[in-house]
Design a protein around this motif. Sequence first.
Motif, PDB file in Angstrom:
ATOM      1  N   ASP A 145       0.767  -0.859   0.387  1.00 45.23           N
ATOM      2  CA  ASP A 145      -0.325   0.153   0.030  1.00 45.23           C
ATOM      3  C   ASP A 145       0.697   1.642   0.078  1.00 45.23           C
ATOM      4  N   THR A 146       2.229   1.195   0.625  1.00 41.91           N
ATOM      5  CA  THR A 146       2.684   2.126   0.671  1.00 41.91           C
ATOM      6  C   THR A 146       3.432   2.840  -0.567  1.00 41.91           C
ATOM      7  N   ILE A 147       3.935   1.623  -1.470  1.00 42.31           N
ATOM      8  CA  ILE A 147       4.493   1.410  -2.566  1.00 42.31           C
ATOM      9  C   ILE A 147       3.758   2.570  -3.495  1.00 42.31           C
ATOM     10  N   GLU A 148       2.264   1.684  -3.146  1.00 43.51           N
ATOM     11  CA  GLU A 148       1.695   2.142  -4.436  1.00 43.51           C
ATOM     12  C   GLU A 148       0.941   3.767  -4.326  1.00 43.51           C
ATOM     13  N   ASN A 149       1.457   4.397  -3.074  1.00 40.88           N
ATOM     14  CA  ASN A 149       0.825   5.411  -3.110  1.00 40.88           C
ATOM     15  C   ASN A 149       1.669   7.005  -3.011  1.00 40.88           C
ATOM     16  N   VAL A 150       3.431   6.343  -3.343  1.00 43.60           N
ATOM     17  CA  VAL A 150       4.332   6.682  -4.066  1.00 43.60           C
ATOM     18  C   VAL A 150       4.597   7.647  -5.120  1.00 43.60           C
ATOM     19  N   THR A 151       4.850   9.160  -5.557  1.00 41.78           N
ATOM     20  CA  THR A 151       5.344   9.391  -6.979  1.00 41.78           C
ATOM     21  C   THR A 151       6.301   9.537  -6.740  1.00 41.78           C
ATOM     22  N   VAL A 152       6.907   9.597  -8.131  1.00 43.57           N
ATOM     23  CA  VAL A 152       8.969   9.719  -7.528  1.00 43.57           C
ATOM     24  C   VAL A 152       9.192  11.141  -8.578  1.00 43.57           C
ATOM     25  N   ILE A 153       9.692  12.078  -8.496  1.00 42.57           N
ATOM     26  CA  ILE A 153       9.558  13.094  -8.911  1.00 42.57           C
ATOM     27  C   ILE A 153      11.293  13.529  -8.997  1.00 42.57           C
ATOM     28  N   ASP A 154      11.610  13.651 -10.442  1.00 41.13           N
ATOM     29  CA  ASP A 154      13.583  14.335 -10.231  1.00 41.13           C
ATOM     30  C   ASP A 154      13.559  15.494  -9.896  1.00 41.13           C
ATOM     31  N   PRO A 155      14.802  15.599  -9.961  1.00 37.98           N
ATOM     32  CA  PRO A 155      15.179  17.329  -9.504  1.00 37.98           C
ATOM     33  C   PRO A 155      14.917  18.162 -10.448  1.00 37.98           C
ATOM     34  N   GLU A 156      14.698  17.958 -11.732  1.00 40.63           N
ATOM     35  CA  GLU A 156      14.061  18.715 -12.738  1.00 40.63           C
ATOM     36  C   GLU A 156      12.024  18.757 -12.482  1.00 40.63           C
ATOM     37  N   GLY A 157      11.505  17.654 -11.814  1.00 39.21           N
ATOM     38  CA  GLY A 157      10.271  18.244 -11.358  1.00 39.21           C
ATOM     39  C   GLY A 157       9.447  17.229 -11.831  1.00 39.21           C
ATOM     40  N   ASN A 158       9.867  16.222 -13.050  1.00 41.39           N
ATOM     41  CA  ASN A 158       9.357  14.666 -14.089  1.00 41.39           C
ATOM     42  C   ASN A 158       9.068  14.014 -12.821  1.00 41.39           C
ATOM     43  N   ASP A 159       7.918  13.410 -12.962  1.00 40.27           N
ATOM     44  CA  ASP A 159       7.121  12.612 -12.524  1.00 40.27           C
ATOM     45  C   ASP A 159       8.247  11.473 -13.547  1.00 40.27           C
ATOM     46  N   VAL A 160       9.146  10.789 -12.500  1.00 43.04           N
ATOM     47  CA  VAL A 160       9.236   9.476 -13.192  1.00 43.04           C
ATOM     48  C   VAL A 160       9.805   8.165 -12.182  1.00 43.04           C
ATOM     49  N   THR A 161       8.105   8.222 -11.920  1.00 43.37           N
ATOM     50  CA  THR A 161       7.651   6.613 -10.842  1.00 43.37           C
ATOM     51  C   THR A 161       8.283   5.214 -11.992  1.00 43.37           C
ATOM     52  N   PRO A 162       8.205   4.521 -11.608  1.00 45.09           N
ATOM     53  CA  PRO A 162       8.115   3.269 -12.278  1.00 45.09           C
ATOM     54  C   PRO A 162       6.938   2.880 -13.034  1.00 45.09           C
ATOM     55  N   GLU A 163       7.024   2.372 -14.400  1.00 47.03           N
ATOM     56  CA  GLU A 163       5.930   2.349 -14.516  1.00 47.03           C
ATOM     57  C   GLU A 163       4.988   1.321 -14.269  1.00 47.03           C
ATOM     58  N   LYS A 164       5.460   0.180 -13.697  1.00 47.72           N
ATOM     59  CA  LYS A 164       4.327  -0.813 -12.194  1.00 47.72           C
ATOM     60  C   LYS A 164       3.967  -0.392 -11.645  1.00 47.72           C
ATOM     61  N   VAL A 165       4.397   0.474 -10.372  1.00 48.21           N
ATOM     62  CA  VAL A 165       4.051   1.511  -9.561  1.00 48.21           C
ATOM     63  C   VAL A 165       2.859   2.226 -10.415  1.00 48.21           C
ATOM     64  N   LYS A 166       3.010   3.027 -11.303  1.00 51.01           N
ATOM     65  CA  LYS A 166       1.453   3.151 -11.787  1.00 51.01           C
ATOM     66  C   LYS A 166       0.582   2.647 -12.274  1.00 51.01           C
ATOM     67  N   GLU A 167       0.313   1.467 -12.814  1.00 52.37           N
ATOM     68  CA  GLU A 167      -0.040   0.072 -13.160  1.00 52.37           C
ATOM     69  C   GLU A 167      -1.334   0.000 -11.832  1.00 52.37           C
ATOM     70  N   ALA A 168      -0.187  -0.346 -11.335  1.00 54.56           N
ATOM     71  CA  ALA A 168      -0.722  -0.703  -9.522  1.00 54.56           C
ATOM     72  C   ALA A 168      -1.944   0.328  -8.853  1.00 54.56           C
ATOM     73  N   LYS A 169      -1.489   1.672  -9.517  1.00 58.57           N
ATOM     74  CA  LYS A 169      -1.978   2.868  -8.985  1.00 58.57           C
ATOM     75  C   LYS A 169      -3.765   2.946  -9.346  1.00 58.57           C
ATOM     76  N   LYS A 170      -3.143   2.803 -10.945  1.00 57.82           N
ATOM     77  CA  LYS A 170      -4.630   2.605 -12.097  1.00 57.82           C
ATOM     78  C   LYS A 170      -5.718   1.876 -11.379  1.00 57.82           C
ATOM     79  N   GLY A 171      -5.208   0.235 -11.874  1.00 58.73           N
ATOM     80  CA  GLY A 171      -5.848  -0.943 -10.799  1.00 58.73           C
ATOM     81  C   GLY A 171      -6.495  -0.322  -9.573  1.00 58.73           C
ATOM     82  N   LYS A 172      -5.929  -0.070  -8.520  1.00 58.42           N
ATOM     83  CA  LYS A 172      -6.362   0.728  -6.698  1.00 58.42           C
ATOM     84  C   LYS A 172      -7.803   1.793  -7.682  1.00 58.42           C
ATOM     85  N   TYR A 173      -6.844   2.643  -7.912  1.00 54.49           N
ATOM     86  CA  TYR A 173      -7.592   4.075  -7.957  1.00 54.49           C
ATOM     87  C   TYR A 173      -7.918   4.664  -9.678  1.00 54.49           C
ATOM     88  N   PRO A 174      -8.748   3.634 -10.142  1.00 54.79           N
ATOM     89  CA  PRO A 174      -9.851   3.623 -12.036  1.00 54.79           C
ATOM     90  C   PRO A 174      -9.923   5.254 -12.212  1.00 54.79           C
TER      91      PRO A 174
END
Length: 77
Positions: A47-76
């Motif tokens: 649950d913790t990992i699925e609610n994490v968003t990773v932002i690089d120093p330039e402000g870009n979302d670099v969250t791994p695709e696997k985590v993004k897919e898990a979020k979509k499945g949990k929060y359509p």
Amino acid sequence: MLSPEKLARINELASKKKTIGLSMEEAKEQSALRKEYLDAFRSTMKDTIENVTVIDPEGNDVTPEKVKEAKKGKYPN
């Protein structure tokens, strides 16, 4: 998470195992409690990992695709 009573029992059995050993029933109880503890830990960690968003120093979302897919499945949307 596990109740404080169950955590205390896990610690009690671990201590007893180190000193005088466990009976077969106690060993089975310890195994079941450990499994329950690990299941709860894994669920919380997932649950913790699925609610994490990773932002690089330039402000870009670099969250791994696997985590993004898990979020979509949990929060359509």
